[in-house]
Design an enzyme around this catalytic site. Structure first.
Site, PDB file in Angstrom:
ATOM      1  N   TYR A 140      10.863 -11.017   0.944  1.00  0.00           N
ATOM      2  CA  TYR A 140       9.752 -11.619   0.201  1.00  0.00           C
ATOM      3  C   TYR A 140       9.227 -10.605  -0.803  1.00  0.00           C
ATOM      4  O   TYR A 140       8.704  -9.553  -0.420  1.00  0.00           O
ATOM      5  CB  TYR A 140       8.663 -12.046   1.195  1.00  0.00           C
ATOM      6  CG  TYR A 140       7.413 -12.647   0.601  1.00  0.00           C
ATOM      7  CD1 TYR A 140       7.371 -13.153  -0.700  1.00  0.00           C
ATOM      8  CD2 TYR A 140       6.251 -12.730   1.353  1.00  0.00           C
ATOM      9  CE1 TYR A 140       6.209 -13.702  -1.227  1.00  0.00           C
ATOM     10  CE2 TYR A 140       5.087 -13.284   0.842  1.00  0.00           C
ATOM     11  CZ  TYR A 140       5.071 -13.758  -0.453  1.00  0.00           C
ATOM     12  OH  TYR A 140       3.917 -14.294  -0.971  1.00  0.00           O
TER      13      TYR A 140
ATOM     14  N   TYR B 176       0.808  -1.211   0.000  1.00  0.00           N
ATOM     15  CA  TYR B 176       0.000   0.000   0.000  1.00  0.00           C
ATOM     16  C   TYR B 176       0.849   1.273   0.000  1.00  0.00           C
ATOM     17  O   TYR B 176       0.594   2.197  -0.773  1.00  0.00           O
ATOM     18  CB  TYR B 176      -0.992   0.026   1.173  1.00  0.00           C
ATOM     19  CG  TYR B 176      -2.013   1.153   1.046  1.00  0.00           C
ATOM     20  CD1 TYR B 176      -3.083   1.023   0.164  1.00  0.00           C
ATOM     21  CD2 TYR B 176      -1.875   2.323   1.766  1.00  0.00           C
ATOM     22  CE1 TYR B 176      -4.005   2.052   0.020  1.00  0.00           C
ATOM     23  CE2 TYR B 176      -2.786   3.354   1.628  1.00  0.00           C
ATOM     24  CZ  TYR B 176      -3.848   3.219   0.744  1.00  0.00           C
ATOM     25  OH  TYR B 176      -4.747   4.241   0.598  1.00  0.00           O
TER      26      TYR B 176
ATOM     27  N   ILE C 230       9.458 -21.952  -1.740  1.00  0.00           N
ATOM     28  CA  ILE C 230       8.524 -21.750  -0.639  1.00  0.00           C
ATOM     29  C   ILE C 230       7.148 -21.863  -1.275  1.00  0.00           C
ATOM     30  O   ILE C 230       6.719 -20.986  -2.024  1.00  0.00           O
ATOM     31  CB  ILE C 230       8.755 -20.404   0.050  1.00  0.00           C
ATOM     32  CG1 ILE C 230      10.129 -20.419   0.736  1.00  0.00           C
ATOM     33  CG2 ILE C 230       7.657 -20.115   1.073  1.00  0.00           C
ATOM     34  CD1 ILE C 230      10.527 -19.101   1.386  1.00  0.00           C
TER      35      ILE C 230
END
Length: 295
Positions: free
Chosen positions: A137, A111, A207
């Site tokens: 990430y 955001y 992952i």
């Protein structure tokens, strides 16, 4: 050589099972056992797939602590602690470390849309404050900001940043990251449809969301690659592509929870604003699961 290596092969970004909108620890325990018995190399708890944005801080920490106790040292527990508030990410990383997490996974601030300079300063502050290693990430489809290869190059020099979960989907950018970072950081695929391509570039594993429902097979896919069976590993990647696409046909973890519920591993319960999987994709998911003898 990266001295902060966490795991090689398949790790699961595990869902957080819910029951009547509360964390269902009975199901969570069975799922953790299932993962460990299937040979999974690590568990990522309370990240995107674990519906972290809807967990309170206390629930988040309790879930991480439960996973640590249940795994009992069998696999590393990597706690999702990212936030669009850097100070909050630092605080959650410290709490995860106190609860026994091996490392933390920190997503790009969503955001806010920081610049690359903002990303460097934010991740550096988190790594400075975290008692355990930090995995970066990158998932711009959900956060609206991408970590550029040159930015990874700067962050790779931080002594407490150990790895990247790369889910930007852009193999050209990912190749640039490998070129710039070298062996200073481990790179893991964050997309199940790119496991073998990223391993071929030098990645250390995945992952995975797929491994929630097919942990043994996801482990075997990686193991085949590392044993030198490129053809066999790529064939597994291709064989599971239809299921992978269906697991992402609606917002993750909506399909993953539908699949796990069909397997009897947890209830098909999500927290708003997420809602259960809709038709016709649910029927298509179950049809593919039947083809693979999962249900």
């Amino acid at each position: 050589m990266n001295q902060k290596h966490l795991f090689t092969g398949a790790a699961t970004a595990i869902v957080t099972p819910m029951k009547e909108s509360k964390v269902d620890y009975d199901s969570f325990g069975r799922m953790i056992d299932f993962q460990i018995e299937s040979g999974i190399k690590a568990l990522i708890v309370c990240a995107t797939t674990g519906e972290a944005p809807t967990l309170s801080d206390d629930e988040h920490c309790e879930t991480v602590a439960y996973a640590v106790r249940r795994a009992n040292g069998a696999v590393p527990i990597i706690a999702g602690t990212g936030s669009n508030d850097t100070a909050h990410a630092v605080m959650m990383s410290k709490r995860a470390a106190d609860d026994g997490a091996t490392a933390v996974l920190c997503v790009t601030p969503y955001y806010n849309k920081p610049t690359q300079t903002g990303l460097i300063r934010s991740f550096s502050a988190i790594a400075d404050g975290s008692p355990v290693p930090v995995v970066l990430y990158n998932v711009p489809s959900r956060t609206s900001v991408n970590i550029e290869p040159e930015t990874y190059g700067v962050l790779a020099d931080h002594p407490n940043i150990c790895a990247i979960k790369e889910a930007n989907g852009n193999l050209s950018k990912i190749m640039d990251t490998f070129r710039i970072v070298g062996d200073r950081l481990d790179i893991y695929s964050g997309n199940d449809d790119q496991i073998i391509p990223i391993l071929a570039l030098g990645g250390k594993g995945v992952i995975s969301v797929l491994s929630n429902v097919m942990p043994k097979e996801t482990v075997e896919m990686c193991d085949r690659f590392f044993r030198g069976d490129l053809k066999g590993s790529m064939q597994m990647q291709l064989d599971y592509l239809p299921l992978i696409h269906l697991l992402f046909s609606q917002t993750n973890p909506i399909p993953a929870k539908a699949a796990l519920a069909a397997m009897g591993l947890c209830e098909d319960c999500l927290r708003l604003p997420l809602t259960p999987m809709e038709e016709p994709m649910r029927s298509k998911l179950y049809e593919e699961m039947r083809k693979l003898n999962l249900i």
